[in-house]
Design a protein around this motif. Structure first.
Motif, short mmCIF file in Angstrom:
data_model
loop_
_atom_site.label_atom_id
_atom_site.label_comp_id
_atom_site.label_asym_id
_atom_site.label_seq_id
_atom_site.Cartn_x
_atom_site.Cartn_y
_atom_site.Cartn_z
N GLN A 162 -14.04 6.76 5.48
CA GLN A 162 -13.13 7.60 5.21
C GLN A 162 -13.82 9.40 5.49
O GLN A 162 -12.93 10.15 5.25
N THR A 192 -9.75 12.72 -2.05
CA THR A 192 -10.14 11.72 -1.08
C THR A 192 -10.37 10.40 -1.71
O THR A 192 -9.28 9.36 -1.67
N TYR A 193 -10.22 10.53 -3.54
CA TYR A 193 -9.90 8.85 -3.09
C TYR A 193 -9.12 7.81 -3.86
O TYR A 193 -8.44 6.39 -3.65
N GLN A 194 -7.54 8.97 -3.24
CA GLN A 194 -6.46 8.33 -3.42
C GLN A 194 -6.46 7.93 -2.08
O GLN A 194 -4.83 7.57 -2.06
N LYS A 209 -6.72 6.29 0.29
CA LYS A 209 -6.66 4.78 1.32
C LYS A 209 -5.44 4.52 0.61
O LYS A 209 -4.83 3.67 1.75
#
Lengths: 310, 288
Positions: free
Chosen positions: A159, B138-140, B142
């Motif tokens: 991440q 950020t969470y999108q 991937k």
């Protein structure tokens, strides 16, 4: 020709001025004057905060232009440019790889970026001899596509790297600071000196390899040292502000109209590149803080197509 | 060719039936690997043949980049579902390639102009993707990054049906024009003097391969470098005159193998791409 040269110098001054003046809080003319006279007010501090960014563009643009001039002279190829040949992409790859493995300090970054530029530079040198201009560019594009997909693949694994990766995809001078610039200055200076030493030989190399050799130019030595200079210039700029695309291409193309000799051309190209980069940065700022690398690519892409048509 | 087919079947049977309770989940992925691999392999080979250059594949020329740009925008900013995203991506890929084709045809066609215009558009598309990524949460990320590399996890039956139909049409056309493609490789002038309508052949097969890339992208994303690597591998390996079907099968084989790794399939194809590229560059040095 003199008129054109005047316009270039004038535009450079304008761009420096505007780049200090414009932004989220634009300064007025009198505030700019106050800044130059050295007064300290709220607004002059804001202007001062923009100084590293302007300086960064002022360093990065000329470095890329100088690298481009050398590559073009070496490969007899008006389309050659560090970003088109994938040299930037090589630096980016190794920097992201370094992030993944935990090498994150500024020194690590510079070393990795230089190493990446070196690897791709060697590959380009090996194939450049036998390629026509178009094929060399095609090879470079294929190299960048392959490297970019590897970088994207690597970044999927963590991440943190993924978050960093997107900033490494594009060139940006927003986060510029004086330490970074100071850190790469020695590398840039060496690159500059090498470029200046090689300039006369490169100028003769432009006439064709055989003719240059008969004039007493050591072809291998010239190419090696020039490539070293290109790697130093491009690698260290990529280490501090990421890959900036297409910039050298237009600067060199326009500089060719300003002077016949390579040494003078490179000076004009450096000035043009600095003012282009500042201009793109200002445009990006007005469009809501778009990174400068994106702006140069979006403006440079159509320009590249237009160049081909002629 | 036989060995290729046997390899594909073995890999996919292994993938689907071991362990056997996963069959219903893995079948679409396995079929997707075969169909998408074939589509990318064929399209890549056709591009490389038509442009007469082993480096000129759809991913280098920005067709796949156009697909992923549209897909990333749909996912990140418009909130579309996977099905709709696939269709928009396909349309975008087709329009980008149409634009490249139109621009390079305007003042008389030349292979080199088309290649260069493709490179220019590829650079612009990548810049567009970078903007989209920078502005994303950020969470999108991937999801979006998967669209940049390609993955078979989203393969579904309706998309596969469409791709299958396109493949059948492509196969039909290739069988009909198989001899002509062989002639085309001799060079424009010679082929023309042998009675081949070069322009027609070129137009037909550009359209076919663009459709293949577009629809395959809509199923599994751009699948980094896959269309680029198949051609050089089969040309080197088989030493056959016109290994066009083999290129398609090679793509299917590589993707079937990629199904086994825990990461998205695009990672594997991307990693294979670099050494193949080096090999091609090395070959070109000898020939040019």
């Amino acid at each position: 020709m003199n008129l054109k040269r005047g316009v270039v110098i004038l535009s450079l001054f304008c761009m420096v001025w505007l780049s200090l003046q414009m932004g989220v809080r634009s300064a007025s003319f009198s505030q700019m004057i106050a800044f130059i006279q050295g007064h300290t007010t709220y607004m002059t501090q804001i202007i001062g905060a923009r100084l590293p960014r302007t300086l960064m563009a002022f360093v990065a643009g000329p470095a890329i232009a100088l690298a481009t001039i050398q590559i073009q002279a070496m490969s007899h190829n008006p389309l050659a440019e560090p970003s088109l040949l994938g040299i930037n992409a090589g630096s980016s790859l190794l920097v992201v790889l370094g992030l993944l493995l935990g090498f994150q300090g500024p020194i690590d970054r510079i070393v990795l970026a230089l190493a990446g530029a070196l690897i791709i530079g060697v590959v380009i040198m090996l194939i450049a001899d036998s390629q026509t201009p178009v094929l060399l560019v095609l090879a470079g594009a294929a190299i960048s596509v392959a490297l970019r997909s590897i970088v994207a693949a690597l970044s999927l694994t963590s991440q943190y790297v993924m978050d960093q990766f997107r900033f490494w995809q594009v060139g940006a001078i927003v986060k510029a600071n004086f330490q970074d610039i100071a850190l790469v200055t020695p590398f840039l200076l060496v690159g500059l000196v090498l470029a200046m030493l090689m300039m006369p030989a490169l100028d003769q190399l432009r006439m064709g390899d055989e003719l240059a050799q008969s004039l007493g130019v050591n072809r291998v030595k010239t190419r090696l040292l020039s490539m070293a200079s290109v790697v130093l210039l491009v690698g260290s700029i990529t280490a501090i502000c990421g890959p900036i695309t297409f910039l050298g291409l237009w600067a060199c193309h326009l500089a060719k109209r300003l002077s016949p000799s390579l040494a003078q051309q490179s000076i004009w190209a450096m000035m043009l590149a600095a003012s282009f980069l500042l201009g793109c940065d200002i445009v990006g700022r007005l469009l809501g803080e778009l990174e400068v690398g994106v702006v140069t690519a979006l403006i440079g892409g159509p320009l590249f197509m237009w160049l081909i048509r002629r | 060719m036989k060995r290729l087919i046997v390899g594909i079947i073995c890999l996919n049977v292994l993938y689907c039936w071991v362990p056997s309770y996963l069959l219903p989940f893995r079948l679409p992925q396995a079929i997707g690997a075969i169909l998408c691999g074939m589509a990318f392999g064929l399209a890549g080979y056709l591009f490389q043949t038509l442009l007469d250059n082993p480096l000129a594949s759809p991913d280098v020329l920005g067709v796949s980049a156009g697909c992923s740009l549209a897909a990333v925008i749909c996912l990140l900013f418009l909130g579309f579902g996977p099905m709709l995203t696939g269709w928009v991506a396909c349309l975008a890929g087709l329009s980008v390639s149409g634009l490249i084709f139109w621009l390079s045809n305007r003042h008389g066609y030349s292979k080199l102009t088309m290649i260069l215009i493709g490179i220019g558009s590829q650079a612009m598309m990548s810049a567009g993707i970078s903007i989209a990524l920078l502005k994303a949460n950020t969470y999108q990320l991937k999801d979006a990054l998967r669209w940049l590399n390609g993955s078979l996890n989203e393969a579904d039956w309706p998309g596969l049906m469409v791709l299958g139909m396109i493949l059948v049409i492509a196969f039909g056309l290739i069988i009909v024009f198989y001899e002509s493609i062989g002639l085309y490789k001799l060079g424009d002038e010679l082929a023309q003097s042998l009675g081949l309508d070069v322009k027609k052949l070129r137009t037909v097969f550009f359209v076919v391969s663009l459709c293949l890339v577009g629809f395959a992208c809509s199923v599994c994303g751009p699948m980094a470098s896959l269309s680029f690597i198949c051609g050089p591998i089969v040309t080197r390996w088989l030493k056959k005159e016109n290994p066009i079907f083999e290129a398609g099968l090679m793509g299917a084989l590589i993707l079937s193998a990629a199904n086994f790794n825990p990461f998205p399939a695009g990672i594997l194809t991307g990693l294979i791409g670099a050494p193949v590229l080096l090999y091609v560059l090395y070959q070109m040095k000898g020939n040019l």
